[in-house]
Design a protein around this motif. Structure first.
Motif, PDB file in Angstrom:
ATOM      1  N   GLN A  98       9.260  36.621  20.143  1.00  0.00           N
ATOM      2  CA  GLN A  98       8.537  37.879  20.423  1.00  0.00           C
ATOM      3  C   GLN A  98       7.168  37.912  19.734  1.00  0.00           C
ATOM      4  O   GLN A  98       6.291  38.678  20.128  1.00  0.00           O
ATOM      5  N   PHE A  99       6.969  37.095  18.697  1.00  0.00           N
ATOM      6  CA  PHE A  99       5.697  37.135  17.962  1.00  0.00           C
ATOM      7  C   PHE A  99       4.585  36.329  18.645  1.00  0.00           C
ATOM      8  O   PHE A  99       3.443  36.353  18.200  1.00  0.00           O
ATOM      9  N   ILE A 100       4.938  35.550  19.692  1.00  0.00           N
ATOM     10  CA  ILE A 100       3.867  34.860  20.430  1.00  0.00           C
ATOM     11  C   ILE A 100       3.797  35.447  21.835  1.00  0.00           C
ATOM     12  O   ILE A 100       4.811  35.917  22.362  1.00  0.00           O
ATOM     13  N   ASN A 101       2.616  35.397  22.407  1.00  0.00           N
ATOM     14  CA  ASN A 101       2.432  35.997  23.719  1.00  0.00           C
ATOM     15  C   ASN A 101       1.851  34.924  24.636  1.00  0.00           C
ATOM     16  O   ASN A 101       0.651  34.659  24.601  1.00  0.00           O
ATOM     17  N   VAL A 102       2.722  34.279  25.417  1.00  0.00           N
ATOM     18  CA  VAL A 102       2.282  33.186  26.288  1.00  0.00           C
ATOM     19  C   VAL A 102       1.840  33.770  27.624  1.00  0.00           C
ATOM     20  O   VAL A 102       2.607  34.469  28.282  1.00  0.00           O
ATOM     21  N   PRO A 138       7.727  31.867  29.278  1.00  0.00           N
ATOM     22  CA  PRO A 138       7.325  31.937  30.685  1.00  0.00           C
ATOM     23  C   PRO A 138       7.076  30.548  31.290  1.00  0.00           C
ATOM     24  O   PRO A 138       6.554  29.662  30.623  1.00  0.00           O
ATOM     25  N   ARG A 139       7.422  30.371  32.538  1.00  0.00           N
ATOM     26  CA  ARG A 139       7.328  29.060  33.188  1.00  0.00           C
ATOM     27  C   ARG A 139       5.906  28.714  33.659  1.00  0.00           C
ATOM     28  O   ARG A 139       5.629  27.577  33.994  1.00  0.00           O
ATOM     29  N   SER A 167      -6.748  32.005  18.965  1.00  0.00           N
ATOM     30  CA  SER A 167      -5.341  31.724  19.300  1.00  0.00           C
ATOM     31  C   SER A 167      -4.391  32.217  18.226  1.00  0.00           C
ATOM     32  O   SER A 167      -4.701  32.175  17.034  1.00  0.00           O
ATOM     33  N   LYS A 168      -3.220  32.612  18.676  1.00  0.00           N
ATOM     34  CA  LYS A 168      -2.158  33.047  17.771  1.00  0.00           C
ATOM     35  C   LYS A 168      -1.359  31.833  17.311  1.00  0.00           C
ATOM     36  O   LYS A 168      -1.061  30.924  18.089  1.00  0.00           O
ATOM     37  N   ILE A 169      -0.991  31.830  16.028  1.00  0.00           N
ATOM     38  CA  ILE A 169      -0.159  30.753  15.464  1.00  0.00           C
ATOM     39  C   ILE A 169       1.036  31.406  14.777  1.00  0.00           C
ATOM     40  O   ILE A 169       0.881  32.420  14.075  1.00  0.00           O
ATOM     41  N   LEU A 170       2.209  30.858  15.014  1.00  0.00           N
ATOM     42  CA  LEU A 170       3.434  31.387  14.391  1.00  0.00           C
ATOM     43  C   LEU A 170       4.150  30.258  13.661  1.00  0.00           C
ATOM     44  O   LEU A 170       4.336  29.162  14.212  1.00  0.00           O
TER      45      LEU A 170
END
Ligand SMILES: C[S@@+](CC[C@H](N)C(=O)[O-])C[C@H]1O[C@@H](n2cnc3c(N)ncnc32)[C@H](O)[C@@H]1O
Length: 260
Positions: free
Chosen positions: A95-99, A120-121, A196-199
């Motif tokens: 949930q913490f990344i948004n692809v 997501p595909r 960009s988001k990094i987790l």
């Protein structure tokens, strides 16, 4: 052929020079044409490390995951059954990344590729791991679930990707016992695009205290030199929006941030 990868997404992990595909008539390999260094392609997986290069805690963890790989998914499923099922349990941190559609997404330490099934595909996925055993299981899942995942054998501390390549970079479950966590985090930031988001998520000290009592799993936990904490102090200066959340009753830390 090199698992349909785009050569522009690859580089020599030491020099960051671009690579070209070459062949000796029997097999193909990747070459850094400036230094002449060659990288094998094993069963379609470009290989940026060899077993002899793996030492320290990376050696211990690779040995463990190579032997545990055939049972890894079964073990995870059994554990996740207690957490409300695998999809829910993996979404605790995904949930913490948004692809978004068309994103280039990198999972450092992809393991058997289990997270990718719940994302997501319509994005492009890249996975790197230091354990060939895990990567072989991952390749089976790649085919079984048609994930379109591009796989690489390498060390998270030296990524074979150019600067500013990915829209999302994440790592789950291995960094506590990397030889050099700071270097690995620096690499994740380097290959992420600006914005960009990094987790980064891994087990907390609470879990280490539990596992150090169980013989088969004890090794890395018992030998830790200090209490496990989210590696906030190892972040480079070019990141912002740093946030740490502990989930699952304080057993997993999730460190999220954005590359400036
Ligand atoms: C607990 S598994 C997690 C796999 C996957 N991320 C998941 O969530 O199912 C940890 C993984 O980290 C990998 N690993 C450990 N040290 C590594 C390193 N230095 N570079 C890359 N991968 C590493 C292991 O081989 C293993 O597959």
């Amino acid at each position: 052929m090199v698992n349909d990868l785009c050569l522009e997404m690859l580089c020599n992990p030491s020099t960051h020079n671009k690579l070209i595909v070459d062949s000796n008539g029997i097999e193909e390999f990747l070459v850094d044409s400036s230094t002449g260094e060659r990288f094998a392609i094993k069963e379609g997986i470009p290989s940026f490390i060899s077993s002899e290069d793996i030492d320290g805690t990376n050696y211990d963890s690779t040995k463990f995951y190579n032997s545990f790989a055939p049972f890894y998914e079964l073990g995870q499923k059994a554990y996740y059954a207690f957490l409300g099922g695998e999809e829910k349990a993996r979404n605790d941190y995904l949930q913490f990344i948004n692809v978004k559609e068309g994103d280039k997404v990198l999972e450092v330490s992809v393991g058997t590729g289990a997270n990718i099934r719940f994302l997501p595909r319509n994005a492009e996925y890249y996975g790197l791991d230091i354990s060939l055993g895990q990567l072989k299981q991952c390749e089976k899942n790649n085919k079984k679930y048609n994930l379109g995942l591009k796989l690489f054998w390498g060390n998270g501390e030296m990524l074979p990707f150019p600067d500013d390549s990915f829209d999302v970079v994440y790592h789950i479950g291995g960094i506590n016992f990397f030889n050099d966590k700071k270097r690995a985090i620096g690499e994740m930031v380097r290959v992420a695009k600006s914005g960009s988001k990094i987790l980064i998520a891994d087990e907390t000290e609470k879990v280490a205290k539990f596992f150090e009592k169980i013989p088969y799993f004890r090794g890395p936990f018992k030998n830790r030199k200090e209490a496990i904490t989210a590696p906030v102090d190892l972040l480079p200066p070019n990141v912002k929006d740093i946030k740490v959340t502990e989930i699952r009753n304080g057993t997993l830390y999730c460190l999220e941030f954005t590359k400036i």
